[in-house]
Design an enzyme around this catalytic site. Structure first.
Site, PDB file in Angstrom:
ATOM      1  N   GLY A 177     130.139  64.681   3.257  1.00  0.00           N
ATOM      2  CA  GLY A 177     128.706  64.885   3.453  1.00  0.00           C
ATOM      3  C   GLY A 177     128.329  64.902   4.923  1.00  0.00           C
ATOM      4  O   GLY A 177     127.399  65.608   5.331  1.00  0.00           O
ATOM      5  N   ALA A 178     129.051  64.119   5.718  1.00  0.00           N
ATOM      6  CA  ALA A 178     128.708  64.068   7.143  1.00  0.00           C
ATOM      7  C   ALA A 178     129.085  65.376   7.834  1.00  0.00           C
ATOM      8  O   ALA A 178     128.390  65.821   8.756  1.00  0.00           O
ATOM      9  CB  ALA A 178     129.395  62.890   7.808  1.00  0.00           C
ATOM     10  N   GLY A 234      98.994  44.208  15.411  1.00  0.00           N
ATOM     11  CA  GLY A 234      98.334  44.663  14.185  1.00  0.00           C
ATOM     12  C   GLY A 234      98.506  46.152  13.981  1.00  0.00           C
ATOM     13  O   GLY A 234      99.519  46.738  14.357  1.00  0.00           O
TER      14      GLY A 234
END
Ligand code: HXC
Length: 515
Positions: free
Chosen positions: A405-406, A170
């Site tokens: 981008g990397a 939970g």
């Protein structure tokens, strides 16, 4: 008279040490689990544990609970030392009402969290619990809320480590998730928001406890767990090793260890480690092991998103956090999981004054609908945010491909990186040669007499122009092109030059990281 009082006290003390009683202790052992106190003994330096709140009980009367009172009330809390360093801890005690969380149990836990945060010591939580104590209802739920609140207060102030060694169900799973590192013990730990019964009722899916929320599922697939331990003994060893690399709190530096390794050690094997053929992979871990002191690398999240590698090592005795692409997995491309993994690690290092060394060989962010629809833009940008935010010394070495981008995300210069090196094998470009030519020269190639020959010529030209570190070096984006054999001394010298780095940003409440 006094002796009666002492006798009474000693009796209560003994009773508290017995937790839920002999029968429950036997049952715990039969399940293959140690008790909370045995775990604490295993973790702490011998004789160093001081218990707090051993005589706490719940004050609840519904559901006949007045007849189910046990000293400690389901959690053992206190402080002690690990290799001489003070830590505060709490260990759920499954022998008392299944280690369920009561109002008083939550008060005990938040008390040690408060102490640890005030005095600047790591917090270790050992989880083995049925979750919210159903009988106490709202009091238990509110107890969890106060634990989350204290997890957040401690975040970035003192390291928080979770040992998950039993059930965690939970909302109870969210406190471990808010800590810095989670270690799950294989076959004993389970973590899930809703158990197999509910999954079956709601979704009609049949799944075992272990498959749904076992250590391997969270270590490999979800990434909730940073480490999968074979057993409880290995779990405690991982905590000890982890602590050895990190400081007590955010105002301290990690301790410097005399590793005996020569800071000027060269490795000629590195000269040939990158294959001539850029499509042929190699193992980035060999480079990492070669560079760090005594070849010792402590990997984190080893089983999860292994296209990026993160972990701790030492360089001339100082802890560094290493982030590296792994060309052996998905060619080292960055995807959603690896971006999250690396970003979280970079942020941890920045919280605790640990310099970041980045080793780059990546063809880019992973393309495709699965990644786009999964939110690679949202998740990929976390890595950019994390590097920009980090003010610790940052050193980047481009080993092979650094495309698009990397290239930017992996600690490029303008993200605020202090020193950027490249090997002669580095290739820095917006795209790989084939892809770049396909986009730039498509029409030209289609209308050519011999399209294949023209394409080859254009690709070769592009490769010659950009598949090297020298264009970047001519703009000062790469500070130095280094001989691969000299990588270790080059990083160590750079770290020494940055030892007193101070970077102040404009004060603000907090940045709004793109979650
Ligand atoms: C009260 C509980 C309990 C609970 C277990 N017990 N869970 N009592 N509240 N949540 C008691 C059992 O009645 C039993 O009491 C003792 O603990 C040991 O449990 P067993 O079932 O005998 O042990 P085992 O077979 O090992 O199974 C352990 C278990 C299972 C997997 C944890 O008990 C279980 O599934 N419990 C329910 C888990 C759960 O759903 N928790 C609530 C999650 S919601 P006796 O007296 O017989 O020894 C939640 C909300 C948090 O936590 C929200 C925060 C935001």
């Amino acid at each position: 008279m006094h002796s009666d009082k002492i006798k009474n006290f000693l009796q209560k003390k003994r009773q508290a040490e017995q937790s839920g009683g002999e029968e429950k202790i036997v049952s715990q052992h039969e399940k293959g689990k140690l008790t909370a106190r045995e775990r604490i003994d295993l973790l702490l330096d011998e004789g160093s544990f001081t218990e707090i709140d051993a005589l706490v009980t719940h004050h609840y009367y519904e559901f006949d609970m007045q007849n189910k009172k046990f000293f400690g009330d389901g959690v053992v809390t206190g402080y002690g030392t690990i290799n001489g360093r003070k830590v505060f801890l709490f260990a759920y005690d499954f022998t008392v009402l299944g280690g369920t969380l009561s109002e008083m149990g939550a008060k005990k836990i938040t008390k040690v969290m408060e102490h640890a945060t005030r005095v600047g010591c790591p917090i270790i939580g050992i989880i083995d619990s049925g979750g919210a104590r159903i009988q106490e209802g709202i009091l238990s739920l509110d107890g969890f809320a106060s634990i989350f609140y204290h997890n957040q207060l401690a975040s970035g102030v003192v390291p928080q480590i979770t040992c998950s060694i039993g059930p965690s169900a939970g909302g109870a799973v969210y406190s471990p998730a808010m800590t810095d590192f989670v270690i799950m013990v294989d076959k004993l730990a389970t973590m899930f928001v809703t158990g197999p019964e509910v999954v079956k009722t709601v979704l009609g899916e049949e799944v075992s406890f272990d498959e749904l929320g076992g250590a391997m599922s969270h270590g490999k697939i979800s990434g909730v767990s940073h480490f999968v331990a074979k057993n409880e003994y290995q779990c405690m060893d991982i905590v000890k090793t982890l602590l050895s690399y990190i400081p007590q709190n955010s105002t301290e530096e990690p301790s410097i260890v005399d590793t005996g390794d020569d800071p000027n050690r060269l490795d000629n094997n590195l000269i040939t480690i990158v294959p001539e053929n850029p499509l042929q992979p190699y193992d980035m871990k060999e480079i990492i092991h070669s560079i760090v002191d005594n070849h010792q690398f402590f990997e984190i999240h080893e089983l999860f998103a292994s296209n990026v590698i993160v972990g701790f090592g030492r360089l001339h005795g100082r802890t560094v956090g290493i982030v590296a692409n792994q060309p052996m997995v998905l060619a080292g491309a960055l995807d959603i999981d690896s971006s999250n993994k690396a970003a979280r690690f970079v942020r941890f290092c920045d919280c605790y004054n640990i310099p970041i060394v980045t080793l780059v060989d990546t063809p880019g962010y992973m393309p495709g609908t699965q990644q786009e629809h999964g939110g690679i833009i949202r998740h990929g940008s976390k890595l950019l945010y994390a590097y920009c935010e980090a003010t610790v010394p940052k050193i980047t070495i481009i080993i092979g491909k650094a495309y698009g981008g990397a290239y930017i995300a992996m600690g490029s210069k303008n993200l605020g990186t202090d020193m950027n090196f490249a090997w002669p094998t580095a290739q820095i470009a917006v795209l790989g040669s084939e892809a770049a030519v396909r986009i730039m020269n498509r029409k030209e190639i289609e209308t050519a007499k011999d399209p294949a020959a023209l394409k080859k010529q254009l690709v070769d030209n592009f490769t010659e122009k950009f598949a090297n570190p020298y264009v970047a070096a001519s703009y000062g984006t790469i500070d130095t092109v280094i001989d691969p054999a000299e990588t270790r001394p080059a990083i160590i010298r750079a770290l020494e030059s940055l030892a007193n780095k101070r970077e102040r940003r404009i004060p603000r409440k907090h940045g709004n990281i793109n979650l």
